[in-house]
Design a protein around this motif. Sequence first.
Motif, PDB file in Angstrom:
ATOM      1  N   GLN A   1      69.690  44.657  25.009  1.00 28.08           N
ATOM      2  CA  GLN A   1      68.770  43.942  24.143  1.00 28.08           C
ATOM      3  C   GLN A   1      68.788  42.470  24.553  1.00 28.08           C
ATOM      4  OE1 GLN A   1      66.843  45.360  21.724  1.00 28.08           O
ATOM      5  NE2 GLN A   1      67.605  47.353  22.373  1.00 28.08           N
ATOM      6  N   PHE A   2      67.648  41.962  25.009  1.00 27.90           N
ATOM      7  CA  PHE A   2      67.602  40.602  25.519  1.00 27.90           C
ATOM      8  C   PHE A   2      67.146  39.597  24.466  1.00 27.90           C
ATOM      9  CE2 PHE A   2      67.531  43.249  29.214  1.00 27.90           C
ATOM     10  CZ  PHE A   2      68.304  42.561  30.129  1.00 27.90           C
TER      11      PHE A   2
ATOM     12  N   HIS B   1      58.710  39.781  23.443  1.00 28.44           N
ATOM     13  CA  HIS B   1      57.495  39.716  24.259  1.00 28.44           C
ATOM     14  C   HIS B   1      57.739  40.172  25.693  1.00 28.44           C
ATOM     15  CE1 HIS B   1      59.534  35.865  25.044  1.00 28.44           C
ATOM     16  NE2 HIS B   1      58.945  35.904  26.223  1.00 28.44           N
ATOM     17  N   ASP B   2      59.005  40.329  26.078  1.00 24.75           N
ATOM     18  CA  ASP B   2      59.318  40.787  27.429  1.00 24.75           C
ATOM     19  C   ASP B   2      59.273  42.306  27.547  1.00 24.75           C
ATOM     20  OD1 ASP B   2      61.762  38.322  28.458  1.00 24.75           O
ATOM     21  OD2 ASP B   2      59.607  38.420  28.751  1.00 24.75           O
ATOM     22  N   TRP B   3      59.043  42.980  26.439  1.00 27.30           N
ATOM     23  CA  TRP B   3      59.118  44.429  26.439  1.00 27.30           C
ATOM     24  C   TRP B   3      57.748  45.051  26.242  1.00 27.30           C
ATOM     25  CZ3 TRP B   3      63.719  47.014  27.172  1.00 27.30           C
ATOM     26  CH2 TRP B   3      64.857  46.195  27.206  1.00 27.30           C
ATOM     27  N   ARG B   4      57.610  46.243  26.802  1.00 26.29           N
ATOM     28  CA  ARG B   4      56.355  46.972  26.625  1.00 26.29           C
ATOM     29  C   ARG B   4      56.182  47.389  25.175  1.00 26.29           C
ATOM     30  NH1 ARG B   4      55.560  52.444  27.122  1.00 26.29           N
ATOM     31  NH2 ARG B   4      57.613  52.673  28.081  1.00 26.29           N
ATOM     32  N   ILE B   5      57.292  47.649  24.502  1.00 25.86           N
ATOM     33  CA  ILE B   5      57.216  47.993  23.084  1.00 25.86           C
ATOM     34  C   ILE B   5      57.779  46.829  22.281  1.00 25.86           C
ATOM     35  CG2 ILE B   5      57.310  50.491  23.388  1.00 25.86           C
ATOM     36  CD1 ILE B   5      60.258  50.408  22.963  1.00 25.86           C
ATOM     37  N   GLU B   6      57.254  46.568  21.132  1.00 27.54           N
ATOM     38  CA  GLU B   6      57.707  45.454  20.298  1.00 27.54           C
ATOM     39  C   GLU B   6      58.957  45.847  19.517  1.00 27.54           C
ATOM     40  OE1 GLU B   6      56.482  42.439  20.329  1.00 27.54           O
ATOM     41  OE2 GLU B   6      54.997  43.018  21.827  1.00 27.54           O
ATOM     42  N   GLY B   7      59.812  44.860  19.259  1.00 29.81           N
ATOM     43  CA  GLY B   7      60.984  45.089  18.423  1.00 29.81           C
ATOM     44  C   GLY B   7      62.063  45.869  19.146  1.00 29.81           C
ATOM     45  N   PRO B   8      62.967  46.497  18.395  1.00 29.03           N
ATOM     46  CA  PRO B   8      64.086  47.227  18.996  1.00 29.03           C
ATOM     47  C   PRO B   8      63.595  48.411  19.827  1.00 29.03           C
ATOM     48  CG  PRO B   8      64.426  46.854  16.637  1.00 29.03           C
ATOM     49  CD  PRO B   8      63.007  46.494  16.929  1.00 29.03           C
ATOM     50  N   VAL B   9      64.388  48.793  20.808  1.00 29.06           N
ATOM     51  CA  VAL B   9      64.054  49.959  21.614  1.00 29.06           C
ATOM     52  C   VAL B   9      64.171  51.216  20.763  1.00 29.06           C
ATOM     53  CG1 VAL B   9      64.671  51.291  23.649  1.00 29.06           C
ATOM     54  CG2 VAL B   9      64.871  48.804  23.683  1.00 29.06           C
TER      55      VAL B   9
ATOM     56  N   ASP C   1      66.845  35.621  38.397  1.00 28.29           N
ATOM     57  CA  ASP C   1      68.029  36.072  37.663  1.00 28.29           C
ATOM     58  C   ASP C   1      67.571  37.093  36.625  1.00 28.29           C
ATOM     59  OD1 ASP C   1      70.155  36.368  35.826  1.00 28.29           O
ATOM     60  OD2 ASP C   1      70.911  34.374  36.283  1.00 28.29           O
ATOM     61  N   LEU C   2      67.999  38.347  36.780  1.00 28.28           N
ATOM     62  CA  LEU C   2      67.570  39.406  35.874  1.00 28.28           C
ATOM     63  C   LEU C   2      68.173  39.261  34.479  1.00 28.28           C
ATOM     64  CD1 LEU C   2      67.657  42.580  38.167  1.00 28.28           C
ATOM     65  CD2 LEU C   2      65.643  41.372  37.323  1.00 28.28           C
ATOM     66  N   VAL C   3      69.298  38.566  34.365  1.00 26.87           N
ATOM     67  CA  VAL C   3      69.929  38.426  33.061  1.00 26.87           C
ATOM     68  C   VAL C   3      69.113  37.493  32.169  1.00 26.87           C
ATOM     69  CG1 VAL C   3      71.972  37.633  31.822  1.00 26.87           C
ATOM     70  CG2 VAL C   3      72.226  38.953  33.938  1.00 26.87           C
ATOM     71  N   ILE C   4      68.754  36.326  32.705  1.00 23.41           N
ATOM     72  CA  ILE C   4      67.998  35.370  31.896  1.00 23.41           C
ATOM     73  C   ILE C   4      66.489  35.518  32.081  1.00 23.41           C
ATOM     74  CG2 ILE C   4      69.894  33.736  31.915  1.00 23.41           C
ATOM     75  CD1 ILE C   4      68.384  32.117  33.999  1.00 23.41           C
ATOM     76  N   GLY C   5      66.072  36.288  33.095  1.00 18.64           N
ATOM     77  CA  GLY C   5      64.652  36.576  33.257  1.00 18.64           C
ATOM     78  C   GLY C   5      63.823  35.428  33.780  1.00 18.64           C
ATOM     79  N   ARG C   6      64.380  34.641  34.741  1.00 17.63           N
ATOM     80  CA  ARG C   6      63.581  33.561  35.317  1.00 17.63           C
ATOM     81  C   ARG C   6      64.120  33.174  36.691  1.00 17.63           C
ATOM     82  NH1 ARG C   6      66.028  30.883  30.849  1.00 17.63           N
ATOM     83  NH2 ARG C   6      64.048  31.146  29.760  1.00 17.63           N
TER      84      ARG C   6
END
Length: 510
Positions: free
Chosen positions: A285-286, A290-298, A341-346
């Motif tokens: 959980q990052f 907004h980074d996920w295809r689905i909103e909220g928790p997986v 960096d895949l952890v921080i996404g940038r």
Amino acid sequence: MTRLIASLSALLLMTAAPLADPTADYAANCQDCHGANRLGGLGPALIPETLGRMRGPDLGVVIRDGRKATQMPGFGEVLSEEQIDSLTDFLKQPLSEVPEWREADIAASRVVNEEYEAVENPVWSSDPMNITLVVETGDHHVSVLDGDTFETLNRFPTPFAVHGGPKFSPDGRFVFIMSRDGWVQKYDLYALQEVGRIRAGLNSRNIAMSADGKWLAVANYLPMTLTILSTEDLGVAAVLDAKGKDGTPSRISAVYQAPPRESFVLALKDVPEIWEVFYGKNPPQFGFAHDWRIEGPVKNEDPFPVRKITTPDYLDDFFFDQSYEYVMGASRSGEGGQVIDLVIGRKTADLDLPGMPHLGSGITWKRGDTTVMATPHLKEGTISIIDMKTWKTVERIETLGPGFFLRSHENTPYVWADVFFGPNKDVMHVIDKESLEIVKTLRPVEGATVAHVEFTKDGRYALVSVWEDDGAVIVYDAATLEEVKRLPMRKPSGKYNVWNKITFSEGTSH
């Protein structure tokens, strides 16, 4: 009178030679094998995305004369030169719209080999971990080699135009092979039998195997999707539309697995994003919905959640560091590269990589107190060496021309680099991993394309392809660099050792 005769002659010529109508000519002569929509059937898809990847005779020559070692007949006695020229131009035109190829279409294409019989143990006595596959593109076959004796255990047909590296199950028993037309073939190396095949896309880039061996991801250009298959039965697990955060559809440049993250990582060709598709039971959980295809928790009902990361530039291919935390990416149209960096996404660093680096063929090795990555360049005769602590280029090795593949092994002091393009395509450079100097330049067959190296499990031997229709795989002693054996092959391209691939051996691209 003269004008009348000329007019009559012209009329006779028009009557004798039919006017070129490529649509009608295709329907009458091509669609039974290549499909009414040009997307393939018994024969390959006849669209620019597929035709552009095929090395060989000119398309017009193939239409007129046929193609050896295939079921493609010649139409020189059926079609005039004008018709052949017109049909050639027609086939080079892109499709007017992106075709659909959804779950139902994929599932309907699945073919099971009814004669396949599973076995408990291999039907051969070779070392299962030292089996090496050779893709022979000359007649679309794969040879199965014993890595100790180099005996051919079997030679089996593949889908047309195999593209991207085959992927092995974690135990090395099954191999999955993909064609440019999106067909995925499952083959049992123990039984030496095909299990089945399925068409996961219409024009595909490559495949990736999940670390647990349960899932196979297929990156598609057409129809701009990521297809995920069950490796057990080739069933369709999911089809994900490749659309950016703003809804822009995109082709997928490449997909690879990131084992410790239990994810597939893929790059979009038409949108500046990379995606991480999770297949593990507990995706991280990052905190950025907004980074996920689905909103909220997986949600449990969504087994393949997608994280979308915006990048400063488009990525055509990429490479991981050893921790799979960082992605090194580059655009074929740009100069240089970037580190994400895949952890921080940038993005965290820039790479000095001019000349169109081919990161998909990058390799790493330990050098001194650091680890370096090497990549060939597709536009210039250079190999760049990058320190993976500082992301700085520490050396540029000048070669006799642009190269395509690099290979090494943890048990060898050398890197092998081909010169795939240009007048020196018959050259193979051998480079010392410590001094970064070329210690030997091999020319196995004068004037022939020499490319792609694979090592045996222990790194004792290096196998080199003579990439010609009457070619060969040449076995070299990896220590003395002397030739040991030649195995005649039909345009051999890639070679893949089971152990090196399933263990992510140092010096092997993944």
